[in-house]
Design a protein around this motif. Structure first.
Motif, PDB file in Angstrom:
ATOM      1  N   SER A 107      56.780  45.137  46.586  1.00 47.52           N
ATOM      2  CA  SER A 107      55.591  44.291  46.676  1.00 47.52           C
ATOM      3  C   SER A 107      55.953  42.878  47.110  1.00 47.52           C
ATOM      4  O   SER A 107      55.136  42.159  47.675  1.00 47.52           O
ATOM      5  CB  SER A 107      54.885  44.233  45.322  1.00 47.52           C
ATOM      6  OG  SER A 107      55.653  43.476  44.396  1.00 47.52           O
TER       7      SER A 107
ATOM      8  N   ASN B 264      50.255  43.042  41.891  1.00 46.19           N
ATOM      9  CA  ASN B 264      49.732  44.405  41.931  1.00 46.19           C
ATOM     10  C   ASN B 264      49.906  45.204  40.649  1.00 46.19           C
ATOM     11  O   ASN B 264      49.054  46.023  40.311  1.00 46.19           O
ATOM     12  CB  ASN B 264      50.393  45.202  43.069  1.00 46.19           C
ATOM     13  CG  ASN B 264      50.118  44.596  44.427  1.00 46.19           C
ATOM     14  OD1 ASN B 264      49.101  43.951  44.630  1.00 46.19           O
ATOM     15  ND2 ASN B 264      51.033  44.785  45.362  1.00 46.19           N
ATOM     16  N   TRP B 265      51.023  45.009  39.947  1.00 43.98           N
ATOM     17  CA  TRP B 265      51.376  45.882  38.835  1.00 43.98           C
ATOM     18  C   TRP B 265      51.241  45.167  37.500  1.00 43.98           C
ATOM     19  O   TRP B 265      51.493  43.966  37.392  1.00 43.98           O
ATOM     20  CB  TRP B 265      52.817  46.390  38.978  1.00 43.98           C
ATOM     21  CG  TRP B 265      53.060  47.229  40.192  1.00 43.98           C
ATOM     22  CD1 TRP B 265      53.542  46.815  41.396  1.00 43.98           C
ATOM     23  CD2 TRP B 265      52.839  48.641  40.328  1.00 43.98           C
ATOM     24  NE1 TRP B 265      53.640  47.879  42.261  1.00 43.98           N
ATOM     25  CE2 TRP B 265      53.208  49.010  41.640  1.00 43.98           C
ATOM     26  CE3 TRP B 265      52.362  49.626  39.452  1.00 43.98           C
ATOM     27  CZ2 TRP B 265      53.128  50.319  42.093  1.00 43.98           C
ATOM     28  CZ3 TRP B 265      52.275  50.935  39.918  1.00 43.98           C
ATOM     29  CH2 TRP B 265      52.660  51.271  41.224  1.00 43.98           C
TER      30      TRP B 265
ATOM     31  N   ARG C 148      53.172  44.523  50.784  1.00 46.09           N
ATOM     32  CA  ARG C 148      52.440  43.748  49.795  1.00 46.09           C
ATOM     33  C   ARG C 148      51.347  44.534  49.078  1.00 46.09           C
ATOM     34  O   ARG C 148      51.015  44.261  47.923  1.00 46.09           O
ATOM     35  CB  ARG C 148      51.811  42.511  50.461  1.00 46.09           C
ATOM     36  CG  ARG C 148      52.819  41.517  50.997  1.00 46.09           C
ATOM     37  CD  ARG C 148      53.608  40.852  49.888  1.00 46.09           C
ATOM     38  NE  ARG C 148      52.852  39.807  49.211  1.00 46.09           N
ATOM     39  CZ  ARG C 148      53.179  39.269  48.045  1.00 46.09           C
ATOM     40  NH1 ARG C 148      54.236  39.723  47.383  1.00 46.09           N
ATOM     41  NH2 ARG C 148      52.453  38.307  47.501  1.00 46.09           N
ATOM     42  N   GLU C 149      50.776  45.506  49.741  1.00 38.84           N
ATOM     43  CA  GLU C 149      49.642  46.218  49.155  1.00 38.84           C
ATOM     44  C   GLU C 149      50.044  47.247  48.098  1.00 38.84           C
ATOM     45  O   GLU C 149      49.197  47.698  47.324  1.00 38.84           O
ATOM     46  CB  GLU C 149      48.837  46.915  50.259  1.00 38.84           C
ATOM     47  CG  GLU C 149      48.189  45.957  51.266  1.00 38.84           C
ATOM     48  CD  GLU C 149      49.164  45.449  52.331  1.00 38.84           C
ATOM     49  OE1 GLU C 149      48.796  44.504  53.048  1.00 38.84           O
ATOM     50  OE2 GLU C 149      50.287  45.995  52.423  1.00 38.84           O
ATOM     51  N   SER C 150      51.310  47.656  48.071  1.00 38.45           N
ATOM     52  CA  SER C 150      51.804  48.658  47.108  1.00 38.45           C
ATOM     53  C   SER C 150      50.992  49.941  47.152  1.00 38.45           C
ATOM     54  O   SER C 150      50.690  50.544  46.121  1.00 38.45           O
ATOM     55  CB  SER C 150      51.811  48.088  45.682  1.00 38.45           C
ATOM     56  OG  SER C 150      52.698  47.004  45.572  1.00 38.45           O
TER      57      SER C 150
ATOM     58  N   PRO D 277      48.243  51.607  43.096  1.00 37.55           N
ATOM     59  CA  PRO D 277      49.376  51.130  42.279  1.00 37.55           C
ATOM     60  C   PRO D 277      49.113  51.329  40.788  1.00 37.55           C
ATOM     61  O   PRO D 277      48.708  50.422  40.080  1.00 37.55           O
ATOM     62  CB  PRO D 277      49.476  49.642  42.659  1.00 37.55           C
ATOM     63  CG  PRO D 277      48.126  49.267  43.154  1.00 37.55           C
ATOM     64  CD  PRO D 277      47.554  50.496  43.774  1.00 37.55           C
TER      65      PRO D 277
ATOM     66  N   TYR E 180      41.383  48.889  51.655  1.00 37.08           N
ATOM     67  CA  TYR E 180      42.519  48.072  52.081  1.00 37.08           C
ATOM     68  C   TYR E 180      42.385  47.624  53.540  1.00 37.08           C
ATOM     69  O   TYR E 180      42.729  46.499  53.886  1.00 37.08           O
ATOM     70  CB  TYR E 180      43.826  48.849  51.887  1.00 37.08           C
ATOM     71  CG  TYR E 180      44.170  49.047  50.428  1.00 37.08           C
ATOM     72  CD1 TYR E 180      44.955  48.134  49.747  1.00 37.08           C
ATOM     73  CD2 TYR E 180      43.684  50.145  49.722  1.00 37.08           C
ATOM     74  CE1 TYR E 180      45.261  48.312  48.411  1.00 37.08           C
ATOM     75  CE2 TYR E 180      43.982  50.329  48.374  1.00 37.08           C
ATOM     76  CZ  TYR E 180      44.773  49.409  47.725  1.00 37.08           C
ATOM     77  OH  TYR E 180      45.073  49.576  46.401  1.00 37.08           O
TER      78      TYR E 180
END
Length: 380
Positions: free
Chosen positions: A173, A198-199, A239-241, A261, A289
């Motif tokens: 990410s 993201n996480w 970056r979007e994972s 994610p 996305y």
């Protein structure tokens, strides 16, 4: 599906999500283990009714005995107790999601007991990959990766065991500071570091994501899990994972695994393999996305990644030195005793320590302590 599991690290992010998966699919929980967090662990014990519970911290263990006095559950503590949870005969497999070096010995104990392992403890392979994979091969034990990246690679390889892999494309990410320069990272706070884009993860792994050490460790894990050379693992910032990792085969075809994610997807796949079952998560909608992006990492600014790759290239105990130094540095950073950039700078210096010699459990533990002492002497 009838399956039973022991969960090490049950109160952490991976452990709590694993229990959600177990509840949805009727997977029996035979043992639970945690370092502390007595209140949450008690709730888990009363809900899932395991046969054995391990509270690793001996001080917290005494209070837990009072909390669980009305139950017939067996309560154990320390490393001996953790290994007992990992080898409980009633469990088909273990999920090892503890944080840190304490995960190595119960993993080896489970392997020697013939238990298949869903592995989320990075340090097991970062420090003891040679020992673990050799023992697993000798015992015929299967190791199912839980990290989203390694699970993606594992999934992409299904049905292609006879095909040669050119390259593993390990997605990252980039963490909260992607694109920042060293000067821009001076003075970043703990709170800023813990804001992952993201996480939702524990504090230690979130810091590792910000420094890219987490990705460096994943490169080391990939070498051991999939039998590739370090130079065959390439990190791609995504970056979007959404794409969790990819595999390039000899014919230059590239396969990737996609999904939202959410760690419940790889957790469930490890626990229910080879079956695919409905997962308690959202479905991926690519229209949400629109575009997916890819970039190269910056190993000069985020030098932890470079240190990890250097360590696996050297082999021996060098990955343990990097890991031990990083664990101590992250602890000091979270306690606000050192600045963010001190983590990477000192991890790189830890590679100047002696990492030669035979890799054994004893030498791994010794190297870890040498690295931790080096950090304390350098930073405090």
């Amino acid at each position: 599906m009838k399956r039973s599991v022991s969960i090490l690290g049950s109160t952490g992010s991976i452990g709590t999500q694993a229990l959600e998966v177990c509840e949805v699919h009727g997977i029996e929980v035979k043992a639970l283990a945690a370092k502390r967090n007595e209140e949450l662990l008690e709730k888990q014990v009363r809900k899932f009714k395991p046969k054995l519970v391990c509270l690793y911290d001996e001080n917290a263990y005494r209070g837990m005995k009072i909390r669980l006095a009305d139950l017939s559950v067996q309560l154990v503590t320390g490393m001996e107790g953790l290994c007992e949870a990992a080898t409980l005969p009633e469990a088909d497999m273990i999920l090892n999601s503890v944080v840190g070096m304490i995960g190595l010995q119960p993993t080896l104990a489970a392997i020697h007991a013939g238990k298949d392992i869903a592995l989320a403890n990075k340090e097991t392979l970062v420090t003891g990959g040679e020992l673990v994979m050799k023992a697993a091969a000798e015992k015929g034990v299967k190791i199912y990766p839980v990290d989203s990246e390694h699970s993606a690679i594992f999934q992409c390889l299904q049905g292609y065991s006879g095909c040669r892999v050119n390259k593993i494309l390990l997605t990252a990410s980039g963490g909260p500071f992607f694109g920042k320069t060293r000067s821009e990272l001076e003075g970043v706070t703990v709170a800023q570091t813990l804001k992952h884009p993201n996480w939702s993860m524990g504090a230690k792994i979130t810091v590792d994501s910000a420094t890219l050490m987490n990705k460096g460790f994943e490169c080391i894990e990939a070498v051991w899990l999939f039998g590739v050379r370090p130079e065959q693992v390439e990190v791609v910032v995504h970056r979007e994972s959404v794409i969790h990792s990819m595999v390039e085969f000899e014919d230059y075809a590239v396969l990737g695994q996609m999904g939202v994610p959410d760690m419940k997807i790889p957790i469930q796949y490890a626990l229910t393999y080879p079956e695919r079952l409905p997962c308690p998560t959202e479905r991926l909608n690519l229209f949400d996305y629109g575009t997916l992006s890819f970039a190269r990492p910056d190993p000069e600014t985020f030098c932890c990644l470079k240190a990890a790759l250097d360590a696996i290239g050297r082999g021996g105990l060098y990955p343990t030195l990097v890991n031990g130094a990083n664990e101590e540095l992250v602890r000091l950073f979270l306690e606000e005793k050192i600045p963010f950039l001190k983590i990477g700078d000192t991890v790189c210096k830890a590679l100047e320590l002696d990492g030669s010699g035979e890799v054994t459990v004893e030498s791994i533990l010794d190297a870890e302590q040498r690295a931790r002492r080096f950090v304390r002497e350098s930073c405090l």
